[in-house]
Write a protein that holds these residues in place. Structure first.
Motif, PDB file in Angstrom:
ATOM      1  N   ILE A  48      73.066  -4.808 -13.074  1.00  0.00           N
ATOM      2  CA  ILE A  48      72.266  -5.648 -12.187  1.00  0.00           C
ATOM      3  C   ILE A  48      72.713  -5.411 -10.748  1.00  0.00           C
ATOM      4  CG2 ILE A  48      71.522  -8.016 -11.695  1.00  0.00           C
ATOM      5  CD1 ILE A  48      72.692  -8.722 -14.531  1.00  0.00           C
ATOM      6  N   GLU A  52      76.312 -14.542 -15.927  1.00  0.00           N
ATOM      7  CA  GLU A  52      75.759 -13.359 -16.587  1.00  0.00           C
ATOM      8  C   GLU A  52      76.600 -12.970 -17.808  1.00  0.00           C
ATOM      9  OE1 GLU A  52      72.892 -11.840 -16.186  1.00  0.00           O
ATOM     10  OE2 GLU A  52      72.308 -13.007 -14.440  1.00  0.00           O
ATOM     11  N   ARG A 107      67.720  -4.260 -12.579  1.00  0.00           N
ATOM     12  CA  ARG A 107      68.136  -5.166 -13.649  1.00  0.00           C
ATOM     13  C   ARG A 107      67.778  -4.474 -14.950  1.00  0.00           C
ATOM     14  NH1 ARG A 107      70.006 -10.410 -14.226  1.00  0.00           N
ATOM     15  NH2 ARG A 107      69.977 -10.993 -16.403  1.00  0.00           N
TER      16      ARG A 107
END
Length: 115
Positions: A28, A43, A72
């Motif tokens: 990401i 995350e 992402r």
């Protein structure tokens, strides 16, 4: 102006062995290292729903490499099943300890100075 952006990289590993998936669970992009580090705990919690043992870090990158891009990328959950199966698709890796980078110590700091 901040010249460093960051990529968060999350890796899933087998909880009882020294094997990890070759492909990251997630990659990401973030506008800054601070933004990445702030998002890292949540995350990692999300990734732990798919695999119990998750390693993560924020890797500083030159902001120009991410200009105009939002990255992402997440792994297909089916690929994570290899961590619970006795498949040979796993690879052995050595554990490492990530250290926080200090400003001015990035891999691109001397890039512009190379002649």
């Amino acid at each position: 102006m901040n010249t460093l952006a960051a990529l968060m990289v999350l890796v899933a590993c087998h909880p009882q062995q020294t094997s990890c998936l070759e492909e990251p669970v997630a990659v990401i992009s973030y506008a800054s290292g601070a933004e990445c580090r702030a998002a890292l705990p949540s995350e990692m919690d999300k990734a732990r729903r798919m695999a119990k043992l998750i390693y993560g870090d924020c890797v500083p990158v030159n902001a120009e490499l991410l200009a105009g891009r939002q990255i992402r990328r997440t792994i297909d959950p089916v690929k994570l099943s290899v961590l619970t199966a006795t498949s040979k698709a796993r690879i052995a890796v050595k554990a490492f300890s990530a250290t926080a980078m200090t400003p001015g110590a990035g891999p691109f700091d001397s890039y512009g100075e190379a002649k």
